[in-house]
Structure formats: structure tokens, C-alpha cells
Scaffold this motif. Structure first.
Motif, short mmCIF file in Angstrom:
data_model
loop_
_atom_site.label_atom_id
_atom_site.label_comp_id
_atom_site.label_asym_id
_atom_site.label_seq_id
_atom_site.Cartn_x
_atom_site.Cartn_y
_atom_site.Cartn_z
N ASN A 137 -2.92 26.33 -9.40
CA ASN A 137 -4.14 26.63 -8.92
C ASN A 137 -5.38 25.93 -9.00
OD1 ASN A 137 -5.36 27.71 -11.24
ND2 ASN A 137 -4.41 29.69 -10.93
N TRP A 138 -5.22 24.34 -9.82
CA TRP A 138 -5.64 24.08 -9.69
C TRP A 138 -5.41 22.69 -9.96
CZ3 TRP A 138 -6.78 20.76 -13.95
CH2 TRP A 138 -6.42 21.01 -15.17
N VAL A 139 -6.34 21.58 -9.90
CA VAL A 139 -5.58 20.61 -10.01
C VAL A 139 -6.89 19.25 -10.49
CG1 VAL A 139 -4.29 20.49 -8.13
CG2 VAL A 139 -6.08 19.53 -7.65
N HIS A 140 -6.24 18.10 -11.09
CA HIS A 140 -7.89 16.81 -11.34
C HIS A 140 -7.18 15.58 -10.57
CE1 HIS A 140 -4.93 14.60 -13.55
NE2 HIS A 140 -4.33 15.23 -13.60
N CYS A 141 -8.31 15.07 -10.42
CA CYS A 141 -8.16 13.60 -9.50
C CYS A 141 -7.99 12.15 -10.86
CB CYS A 141 -8.74 13.30 -8.82
SG CYS A 141 -8.88 14.49 -6.83
N PHE A 142 -7.98 12.68 -11.98
CA PHE A 142 -8.32 11.90 -12.70
C PHE A 142 -6.84 10.69 -12.56
CE2 PHE A 142 -9.36 15.12 -15.74
CZ PHE A 142 -10.88 14.65 -14.83
N GLY A 143 -7.59 9.54 -12.44
CA GLY A 143 -6.59 8.26 -12.08
C GLY A 143 -6.38 8.00 -10.72
N MET A 144 -6.48 8.84 -9.74
CA MET A 144 -7.23 9.31 -8.14
C MET A 144 -7.30 7.64 -8.07
SD MET A 144 -3.93 10.83 -7.01
CE MET A 144 -4.85 10.89 -5.41
N ARG A 156 5.42 17.36 -10.16
CA ARG A 156 3.33 18.62 -9.99
C ARG A 156 2.78 17.19 -11.39
NH1 ARG A 156 3.69 23.29 -10.04
NH2 ARG A 156 2.53 23.94 -11.85
N SER A 157 3.12 16.87 -12.00
CA SER A 157 2.28 16.67 -13.12
C SER A 157 1.89 14.88 -12.33
CB SER A 157 1.94 16.20 -15.09
OG SER A 157 3.93 15.24 -14.51
N THR A 158 2.95 13.91 -11.76
CA THR A 158 2.50 12.50 -11.27
C THR A 158 1.41 12.94 -10.17
OG1 THR A 158 4.26 12.08 -12.08
CG2 THR A 158 3.85 10.58 -10.53
N GLY A 159 2.02 13.68 -9.06
CA GLY A 159 0.95 14.50 -7.55
C GLY A 159 1.26 12.64 -7.22
N LEU A 160 -0.74 12.52 -6.51
CA LEU A 160 -0.43 11.98 -5.72
C LEU A 160 -0.66 10.15 -6.41
CD1 LEU A 160 -1.86 13.12 -2.54
CD2 LEU A 160 0.04 12.26 -3.24
N LEU A 161 -0.21 10.07 -8.33
CA LEU A 161 -1.10 9.02 -8.45
C LEU A 161 -0.40 8.38 -8.32
CD1 LEU A 161 -1.11 10.62 -12.25
CD2 LEU A 161 -3.14 9.79 -11.17
N MET A 182 0.45 -1.31 -0.08
CA MET A 182 0.21 -0.32 0.19
C MET A 182 0.90 1.49 0.01
SD MET A 182 -3.14 0.49 1.90
CE MET A 182 -3.89 1.96 2.82
N ALA A 183 1.00 1.98 -1.16
CA ALA A 183 1.68 3.16 -1.06
C ALA A 183 1.31 4.39 -0.57
CB ALA A 183 1.59 3.46 -3.05
N THR A 184 2.11 5.35 0.51
CA THR A 184 1.18 5.92 1.05
C THR A 184 2.44 7.13 1.12
OG1 THR A 184 2.37 5.11 3.22
CG2 THR A 184 0.33 4.69 3.35
N THR A 185 2.90 7.22 0.30
CA THR A 185 3.84 8.41 -0.27
C THR A 185 4.05 8.69 -1.64
OG1 THR A 185 6.33 6.69 -0.48
CG2 THR A 185 5.40 8.21 1.64
N PRO A 186 4.96 9.72 -2.73
CA PRO A 186 4.28 10.06 -3.43
C PRO A 186 5.27 8.79 -4.69
CG PRO A 186 4.62 11.74 -2.75
CD PRO A 186 4.59 11.09 -1.67
N THR A 187 5.11 8.56 -5.69
CA THR A 187 5.91 7.29 -6.37
C THR A 187 7.13 7.77 -6.55
OG1 THR A 187 4.39 7.73 -8.62
CG2 THR A 187 3.34 5.86 -7.11
N TRP A 188 7.21 9.06 -6.71
CA TRP A 188 8.30 9.74 -7.52
C TRP A 188 9.26 9.77 -6.15
CZ3 TRP A 188 8.07 14.79 -5.14
CH2 TRP A 188 7.00 15.25 -4.63
#
Length: 145
Positions: free
Chosen positions: A58-65, A38-43, A1-7
Motif C-alpha cells: 500500500n506504499w512505495v518509494h522511488c529511491f534509486g529510480m 517486490r523489493s527490486t520493483g522497477l529499479l 535501455m532497460a524497459t522491463t523489470p531487471t528480474w
């Protein structure tokens, strides 16, 4: 279970911590510095054990989250413009006054006391304690042979 950014490979004790209205939350805070971060974020994560500070945003998306997050929109001075949950597959509306976004697991913003008008900042990591030599200890670097 990943709980840190993958990068990220940084240990949590070497990360900045989030402060809210001058109070340390002890919440580790990753900072997305490069375009890739920035583009990977929490994916790729299943949860986050802290928060992700995304400057120049100033905006984000949750596609793939895989889970709902709290999105905290922050001005240049650290003042919170808005706090909004964002579910997987959704797009958040831009907040024109925001210059950074902080993402965290749903409910963490409320738990940390973050609300519109709060002031956020990042506290640098506390340096590891360096042992102080006691009288009689031998310093191998200065001992002559």
C-alpha cells in the motif's frame, strides 16, 4: 535501455494484460511475486513498457529510480483508491485501503483512462493459436508404419 523489470525473463506476450473498467488496455503487466521482486520493483530500468502489479502493498518509494512513475493504489476488489506521480528519491504516502500498487511510466495511467474509482483487473495472456489440421493433412503422431 532497460524497459522491463531487471528480474523478469518473461516475454511480454506471455504476461497478463491490464484491463480498466472491463476494457483491455493491451498493456503488459508484470507481477512481483517474491520478496526480491517486490523489493527490486522497477529499479535498474530506464522506462517501463507496461506496468508492474505489486500485491500486498500500500506504499512505495522511488529511491534509486531514474524516472518519475505513476503509482496506482488498488483495493482487494480492484477499485482504484488513488493515482499519484512519484518522482525519483521520493516516498509515497501509504493508502490504508489499498492492498496492491500498480507502477507505470508517468502519464500511462491517464493514457489508459485510470482514475480514482476505476476498476482494474488482469487479463490472462491469450494462448498462441494452434493450427487446426485440414482434411488430407498427415498426423505423424497417429500414422502407423
Amino acid at each position: 535501455m532497460a524497459t522491463t523489470p531487471t528480474w523478469s525473463t518473461a516475454p511480454t506476450d506471455e504476461l497478463f494484460c491490464l484491463t480498466v473498467d472491463g476494457q483491455d488496455t493491451h498493456m503488459p503487466l508484470w507481477t512481483a511475486r517474491t520478496r526480491r521482486e517486490r523489493s527490486t520493483g522497477l529499479l535498474g530500468t530506464d522506462d517501463i513498457s507496461g506496468g508492474l502489479w505489486i500485491p500486498r502493498c500500500n506504499w512505495v518509494h522511488c529511491f534509486g529510480m531514474r524516472y518519475t512513475i505513476d503509482v496506482v493504489y488498488v483495493t482487494r476488489s480492484g477499485t482504484v483508491v488513488d493515482v499519484a506521480p512519484l518522482a525519483p528519491g521520493r516516498v509515497g504516502l501509504p493508502r490504508l485501503r489499498a492492498t496492491a500498487v500498480v507502477e507505470m511510466a508517468q502519464g500511462q495511467a491517464e493514457h489508459a483512462g485510470i482514475r480514482k474509482g476505476s476498476v482494474l483487473s488482469r487479463r490472462p495472456p491469450t494462448p498462441a493459436a494452434v493450427p487446426v489440421p485440414r482434411e488430407g493433412d498427415v498426423d505423424v503422431m497417429t500414422r502407423s508404419y
